[in-house]
Every structure is written in structure tokens, then in C-alpha cells.
Design a protein around this motif. Structure first.
Motif, mmCIF file in Angstrom:
data_model
loop_
_atom_site.group_PDB
_atom_site.id
_atom_site.type_symbol
_atom_site.label_atom_id
_atom_site.label_comp_id
_atom_site.label_asym_id
_atom_site.label_seq_id
_atom_site.Cartn_x
_atom_site.Cartn_y
_atom_site.Cartn_z
ATOM 1 N N PRO A 72 0.914 -1.248 0.040
ATOM 2 C CA PRO A 72 0.135 -0.039 -0.062
ATOM 3 C C PRO A 72 0.711 1.318 0.055
ATOM 4 N N ASP A 75 1.834 3.476 5.007
ATOM 5 C CA ASP A 75 1.506 2.710 6.009
ATOM 6 C C ASP A 75 2.236 3.072 7.177
ATOM 7 N N VAL A 84 -8.235 4.527 9.362
ATOM 8 C CA VAL A 84 -9.178 4.316 8.029
ATOM 9 C C VAL A 84 -10.467 4.466 8.196
ATOM 10 N N ILE A 149 -6.121 -2.971 5.798
ATOM 11 C CA ILE A 149 -5.698 -2.397 4.537
ATOM 12 C C ILE A 149 -4.969 -3.698 3.704
ATOM 13 N N CYS A 215 -10.282 -3.254 3.122
ATOM 14 C CA CYS A 215 -10.260 -2.357 1.819
ATOM 15 C C CYS A 215 -8.846 -2.291 1.207
#
Length: 332
Positions: A72, A75, A84, A149, A215
Motif C-alpha cells: 500500500p 503505512d 481508516v 488494508i 479495503c
């Protein structure tokens, strides 16, 4: 400028500038969070900080993606220090739903509206105040910490208690809180704010439950100002073939709230201003396959493409069992 985080051939983390299929490694830092905190401390933009550090080794972007090495785009070493969240009813939506909402909103008769219609009208009336001024607050929800995530290319877990797993293609704002306790926008990314739409439809008070799903966002961090009008396309693939595809508009020209207003109503809470923390805010969507009667199956793949942001965000789906069973909580 577009940046990614990745794991290099030697197994160490790195960040890189995307240039076509080449990823040029940024010297001296191994995370975009670290890059951002340095930029804040040295009073530089992200672009200037990258230029100051310089770039070195080049990596093959296609190879990094196929090897599952892309992380991602932001982070934190401790996932608990990533917040989030997201906002809803921030976009004008599809032509039909927009027409219906506008028709009622234009009458000004709030007493005859549903809660959803009423909140949408509030956004139309007061979601884009003058810069530096607080407008009406949008719908807000919590999705989880950094453990929710999923990396680009990795599968999204579908819990065994889910009624549905549905994509929500949108833009994500990515932020770091500086040592001065001020929030700083690092950039934006493509996001898939996965939601259990069947659960939400049962009763809107189930919205909080429906949002507690994994997500994904990325793979790239877009640094800079967003155009007012942005076009993307969302797809669902089954056995490698598209079963649903739809373009979606985003950007402030297609929103009932300004991004500045959304940001204010998130960071106005002092508990969200812990130095060093990372925040990801899903800024809202205008389309979803669920609204077109599509039922996503475990094993399907989501693909969200916004050309402005570089490579598409692709994630599959897989079944997942909850770790806690009924009656599992014991007294001490």
C-alpha cells in the motif's frame, strides 16, 4: 509525481518514483511516511524532498506487481497507528438517483425526505463553503486500523458472517500528522472501500457494521493537486472475464462536498491529531455494482482504473472465517 512502496530484490523495503514501467528508488528512506515526516520537518513539499534525496536503482514495475512486491502506498510500522475512515453522500451519484434527489431537494420540503435525502440536500446546500470556512459535516464512518488494508494485488477477505461483498470505487486521501500535531495531506490514491451492501440495505443503522470490512488502495500515491473532474472505470472479473463494468466520475466538480470540508470534519477531532499517525480517508463514490443488481461471488476480482493515478488497483476475493465464535468471550 507518482510514488509506490515496494519490497526490493534483497527483501528490504523501498519507495520509488514511477516513470512508465521503471520505478526509480528514492535514496535514504524506506517508507512514504518517513519521506513525508522529513518533508514536514524540513519545510519542503513531497516533490522537493524527493529531488533533495535523489533517486538510484531502477526496478521493473511489471515484475514488482506480478511478484506481489508492491505495498500500500502509505503505512505505519504499527498498524494501530493508522486510522481508516470514510465519508458518504459526498458525490452526485448516478444520473437517475441524482435526478430523484434533486427533485425532492429542490422543493425544500425536508419533512417529506428520508434521512439519506435530507443529508444529501445538506451537502448540496452547504458542503462547499468558502476556503477556510466550515461547511455542513458529511456522513462519516470508521473502517478500521492499518490491519484492514490489503496490498494491491492481494485478495480481500470475505468474512463468513457477510451478507455481501461489494466494491466502492473512489479516491482516498492519505495523510500524516506532523510533530506539530497538524495534519498534512501526502497525496491521493485509487481506493476500493469494500462494503456489505446487503447488510446496509436491511436497515441504515447497520451502516457501521457494513463498513467493517477490509479495503485496498494504491498501488500509486498521486502527489499534487487534483483536477476538478476525474474519470475512472470500475470492473468485476469472474474467471478472468468482465461481468460488470461502469465508468464513474469523481473530483470536486462531481461532489457535493469539497475535499477541504471533508478533511476539516475529520481532523477537527483532537484524538485524530496524534503525531506520526497515518490517516486514510475514503472520499466517497458515485457507482457500485450492487446498485445494478450484480451479486459479487467469492473468487471474483475487482479492478478500479483511474488513468490519472497510474496503474489500476486490482484485488481478488476469498473466504475467511471469523476467529471468534458465539459464546467465545469468557469471564475473568
Amino acid at each position: 509525481m507518482r510514488l509506490i512502496q515496494f519490497v526490493g530484490p534483497d527483501g528490504s523495503r523501498a519507495i520509488g518514483v514511477v516513470d512508465g514501467n521503471a520505478v526509480r528508488e528514492v535514496r535514504g528512506v524506506d517508507s512514504i511516511r518517513e519521506l513525508a515526516l522529513r518533508a514536514i520537518a524540513e519545510n519542503r513539499s513531497i516533490d522537493d524532498q524527493v529531488l533533495q534525496l535523489g533517486v538510484g536503482a531502477s526496478h521493473d514495475y511489471d515484475q514488482l506487481l506480478s511478484d506481489g512486491k508492491v505495498l500500500p502506498p502509505i503505512d505505519h510500522p504499527d498498524a494501530a497507528h493508522v486510522m481508516v475512515a470514510g465519508t458518504g453522500l459526498t458525490h452526485m451519484g448516478s444520473a437517475s438517483s441524482r435526478s430523484k434527489m434533486h427533485q425532492k431537494a429542490s422543493t425544500g420540503d425536508e419533512a417529506s425526505m428520508t434521512d439519506t435525502e435530507r443529508m444529501f440536500k445538506w451537502g448540496l446546500d452547504g458542503g462547499k463553503p468558502a476556503s477556510g470556512t466550515a461547511g455542513v459535516q458529511p456522513e462519516w464512518f470508521y473502517k478500521g486500523d492499518g490491519s484492514a488494508i490489503v496490498a494491491p494485488g492481494a485478495p480481500l477477505d470475505v468474512p463468513d458472517f457477510s451478507d455481501d461483498v461489494g466494491e466502492e470505487p473512489e479516491i482516498v486521501g492519505l495523510y500524516v500528522v506532523g510533530e506539530d500535531s497538524n495534519p498534512y495531506r501526502v497525496g491521493y490514491a485509487i481506493g476500493n472501500e469494500v462494503t456489505d451492501h446487503v447488510m446496509e440495505k436491511k436497515n441504515y443503522l447497520y451502516l457501521a457494521h457494513s463498513k467493517l470490512r477490509q479495503c485496498a488502495f494504491g498501488p500509486e500515491l498521486f502527489v499534487g493537486q487534483l483536477p476538478d473532474n476525474i474519470e475512472g472505470t470500475a470492473r468485476i472479473l469472474r474467471d478472468g472475464k468482465p461481468i460488470w463494468e461502469k465508468p464513474f466520475p469523481t473530483g470536486e466538480a462531481n461532489m457535493s462536498h469539497s475535499i477541504e470540508n471533508i478533511e476539516f470534519h475529520h481532523f477537527k477531532y483532537n484524538q485524530f491529531l496524534r503525531a506520526g499517525d497515518v490517516h486514510a480517508i475514503f472520499l466517497g463514490t458515485s457507482v457500485a455494482s450492487f446498485g445494478d443488481g450484480v451479486r459479487v461471488e467469492v473468487g471474483d476480482t475487482f479492478e478500479i482504473d483511474i488513468p490519472l493515478f497510474g496503474r489500476p488497483l486490482v484485488n481478488g476475493t476469498r473466504s475467511s472465517s471469523t476467529l471468534v465464535k458465539p459464546g467465545a468471550v469468557k469471564s475473568l
